[in-house]
Design an enzyme around this catalytic site. Structure first.
Site, PDB file in Angstrom:
ATOM      1  N   LYS A 179      51.478  28.104  46.532  1.00 28.51           N
ATOM      2  CA  LYS A 179      50.856  27.323  45.460  1.00 28.51           C
ATOM      3  C   LYS A 179      51.175  27.956  44.110  1.00 28.51           C
ATOM      4  CE  LYS A 179      47.127  27.343  43.142  1.00 28.51           C
ATOM      5  NZ  LYS A 179      47.645  26.788  41.871  1.00 28.51           N
ATOM      6  N   GLU A 254      48.159  41.517  43.689  1.00 29.58           N
ATOM      7  CA  GLU A 254      48.687  42.049  42.432  1.00 29.58           C
ATOM      8  C   GLU A 254      47.795  41.498  41.332  1.00 29.58           C
ATOM      9  OE1 GLU A 254      50.888  44.222  42.173  1.00 29.58           O
ATOM     10  OE2 GLU A 254      51.982  44.130  44.069  1.00 29.58           O
ATOM     11  N   CYS A 288      51.103  41.509  33.344  1.00 34.36           N
ATOM     12  CA  CYS A 288      50.031  42.393  33.816  1.00 34.36           C
ATOM     13  C   CYS A 288      50.394  43.861  33.603  1.00 34.36           C
ATOM     14  CB  CYS A 288      49.699  42.109  35.269  1.00 34.36           C
ATOM     15  SG  CYS A 288      51.150  42.054  36.291  1.00 34.36           S
ATOM     16  N   GLU A 385      41.677  43.016  29.448  1.00 29.59           N
ATOM     17  CA  GLU A 385      43.106  42.739  29.325  1.00 29.59           C
ATOM     18  C   GLU A 385      43.333  41.792  28.140  1.00 29.59           C
ATOM     19  OE1 GLU A 385      44.542  41.093  33.018  1.00 29.59           O
ATOM     20  OE2 GLU A 385      46.471  42.078  32.798  1.00 29.59           O
TER      21      GLU A 385
HETATM   22  P1  ADP Z   1      46.362  33.819  35.629  1.00 35.38           P
HETATM   23  O1  ADP Z   1      45.434  33.501  34.521  1.00 35.38           O
HETATM   24  O2  ADP Z   1      47.149  35.078  35.466  1.00 35.38           O
HETATM   25  O3  ADP Z   1      47.213  32.646  36.076  1.00 35.38           O
HETATM   26  P2  ADP Z   1      44.518  33.289  37.763  1.00 35.38           P
HETATM   27  O4  ADP Z   1      43.918  34.288  38.679  1.00 35.38           O
HETATM   28  O5  ADP Z   1      43.611  32.421  36.979  1.00 35.38           O
HETATM   29  O6  ADP Z   1      45.456  34.179  36.845  1.00 35.38           O
HETATM   30  O7  ADP Z   1      45.512  32.365  38.534  1.00 35.38           O
HETATM   31  C1  ADP Z   1      46.529  32.837  39.382  1.00 35.38           C
HETATM   32  C2  ADP Z   1      46.781  31.809  40.455  1.00 35.38           C
HETATM   33  O8  ADP Z   1      45.607  31.685  41.254  1.00 35.38           O
HETATM   34  C3  ADP Z   1      47.071  30.417  39.945  1.00 35.38           C
HETATM   35  O9  ADP Z   1      48.023  29.796  40.813  1.00 35.38           O
HETATM   36  C4  ADP Z   1      45.745  29.748  40.029  1.00 35.38           C
HETATM   37  O10 ADP Z   1      45.842  28.350  40.117  1.00 35.38           O
HETATM   38  C5  ADP Z   1      45.209  30.334  41.315  1.00 35.38           C
HETATM   39  N1  ADP Z   1      43.751  30.279  41.459  1.00 35.38           N
HETATM   40  C6  ADP Z   1      42.824  30.254  40.493  1.00 35.38           C
HETATM   41  N2  ADP Z   1      41.579  30.153  41.008  1.00 35.38           N
HETATM   42  C7  ADP Z   1      41.732  30.152  42.361  1.00 35.38           C
HETATM   43  C8  ADP Z   1      40.827  30.073  43.479  1.00 35.38           C
HETATM   44  N3  ADP Z   1      39.519  30.014  43.325  1.00 35.38           N
HETATM   45  N4  ADP Z   1      41.379  30.089  44.713  1.00 35.38           N
HETATM   46  C9  ADP Z   1      42.696  30.174  44.891  1.00 35.38           C
HETATM   47  N5  ADP Z   1      43.591  30.235  43.894  1.00 35.38           N
HETATM   48  C10 ADP Z   1      43.112  30.229  42.645  1.00 35.38           C
END
Ligand code: ADP
Length: 484
Positions: A179, A254, A288, A385
């Protein structure tokens, strides 16, 4: 509007078929440099994810038993195919993410390099024959693909973050449900097209876009997904770790960072400024491993600030697709607001803006690369961050003080230090609680080395030989009764 040589794909890849979301709904993807809609991707949920997991499970039966030479051959073809399309894929990456084209080309190249690295590394994934305590036994330790892998990737490196999950997974014989981040889905979907074009069997890689909660939730709940690899925020990572408990999945995480960059009085000033610019402003500060806190020793402080300020002022800000641009837009309004709030907080607590400090005249989500001096541990960026083009400079006196300040965070991903004292370099290696340490370098990620954080920055490694271990289960088999 460009379809980027057929790589602007607006469908999920499930079991070798491209398909819309069941609901028919889609999500608009915008170019952060122009605010224009590039296209739409499926707004998928749990049902599509269940089908993708089923396809990956079915494909695992044969893929996991396929000849090593077959998998290695396909991975080499994939490596070549990406590089053949480097310009197109870089343009697509810049369009959806905003980074300058030169950085996008570099990201495509390192993604390709990860695929090749793991194609090579799997050929050396040896088992062991362990000396047995008695003569009638032989003890074998063997490696096996861990199973279906769920891969969730962020928007800041939408191509290479997927590459360093796909590479080891496919090399090991795992199948994947991926995803990509909703803000930057196209670089992830492009991997699907490349994978199909070079002839990977259907269902080996499945890619879905849509609701993070629904897709992530279905991946985490499935007993058929044996491993999840995630790159993203610590907050979401913690949620996934909790969700993994019910099915006891293997995890690679990560997560966030709060990188210190320590400049000692004995540093090579030219090298330190050059490293600082890369470690701070790459991808507009949105990595990061980007420097969050500069610690500069008193004797070199003013000279370093002067040089960093001048180099920061000289950065060319604009649409990353245009030649010569070094700083693109930030990913979205929330990112800009976060940087603004940190600047306001710092100024209120006595920090001085010596460069930048405001939204850029280009409008949108462009922001002036900024330098603030007089930083203190009370300021928000000391603990949070930044993820933006803001250099926060703290002054320090002693090595002990710098190491203690650098470690005063729950994060432990990357740390940098500039010094010409070899003994100090080893003390930093011992003292810094970080998974990645750059001594006299601001750019240290490479496919050959294990990338990964300590403390709340995560678990597991990507790259290096360690990056493959995360995708392999180890079995011990005792062959007994061997005496005549
Ligand atoms: P960033 O802001 O660096 O993208 P996030 O942790 O918000 O970090 O998002 C990283 C990935 O995790 C994205 O693909 C996001 O759609 C997904 N993501 C965010 N929330 C969830 C969740 N509750 N469960 C699974 N995946 C998630």
């Amino acid at each position: 509007m460009s379809n980027f040589g057929g790589f602007l794909i607006e469908a999920n890849l499930i079991g070798g078929q491209w398909a819309a979301a069941d609901s028919g709904k889609s999500i608009a993807v915008t170019n952060p440099a122009t605010g224009q809609v590039i296209g739409h991707v499926p707004d998928s949920g749990a049902d599509e994810t269940h089908r993708a997991i089923a396809a990956a499970s079915a494909a695992f039966k044969s893929w996991s038993k396929s000849d090593l030479s077959f998998r290695v051959g396909l991975l080499h073809k994939l490596h070549d195919a990406i590089l053949d399309q480097q310009e197109t894929l870089a343009a697509l990456l810049t369009a959806e993410q905003g980074k300058p084209l030169a950085e996008a080309r570099g990201e495509i190249a390192i993604g390709a390099a990860y695929i090749r690295w793991f194609a090579e590394e799997i050929r050396r994934a040896k088992g062991e024959i362990v000396p047995a305590p008695t003569g009638d036994r032989r003890l074998l330790v063997t490696h096996h693909p861990v199973g279906v892998v769920g891969a969730i990737t962020p928007w800041n490196f939408p191509s290479s973050m997927l590459a360093r999950k796909l590479g080891p997974a496919l090399a090991a014989g795992c199948t994947v449900v991926a995803k990509p981040a909703t803000a930057t889905p196209y670089s992830g979907l492009a991997w699907g097209k490349l994978i199909q074009d070079v002839g990977f069997p259907d269902g080996v890689v499945n890619i879905l876009t849509g609701s993070a909660r629904a897709i992530g939730g279905a991946i985490m709940a499935s007993p058929d997904v044996r491993k999840v690899t995630f790159t993203g925020s610590t907050e979401v990572g913690k949620t996934l770790i909790r969700q993994s408990a019910d099915t006891v999945k293997k995890l690679s995480m990560e997560l966030g960072g709060n990188a210190p960059f320590i400049v000692f009085d004995d540093a090579d000033l030219d090298a330190a400024v050059e490293g600082a610019m890369i470690a701070k402003y790459r991808n507009m500060g949105q990595t990061c491993v980007c420097t969050n806190r500069f610690y500069v020793q008193a004797g070199i402080h003013d000279a370093f600030v002067e040089r960093l300020k001048a180099a920061t002022a000289a950065l060319v800000v604009g649409n990353g697709a245009e030649p010569g641009v070094q700083q693109g837009p930030l990913i979205d309004d929330a990112a800009v607001e976060k940087v603004e709030a940190m600047i306001t907080d710092a100024v209120a607590k006595g920090g001085q803006i010596v460069q930048g400090g405001r939204r850029h005249g280009n409008g949108g989500t462009f922001f002036e690369p900024t330098v603030i001096t007089g930083a203190t541990s009370a300021m928000q960026f000391a603990t949070d961050e930044i993820f933006g083009p803001l250099s926060a400079i703290f002054k320090f006196s002693t090595e002990e003080e710098a190491i203690a300040a650098a470690n005063a965070t729950e994060y432990g991903l990357a740390a940098y230090a500039y010094t010409r004292d070899l003994g100090r370099a080893f003390r930093l290696n011992d003292g810094l609680e970080y998974g990645l340490i750059g001594i006299n370098s601001g750019l240290i990620t490479t496919v050959e080395a294990p990338f990964g954080g300590l403390k709340e920055s995560g678990m597991g490694k990507e790259g290096g030989s360690q990056g493959l271990e995360d995708y392999l289960s180890t079995k011990y088999v005792c062959l007994a009764g061997l005496k005549a």
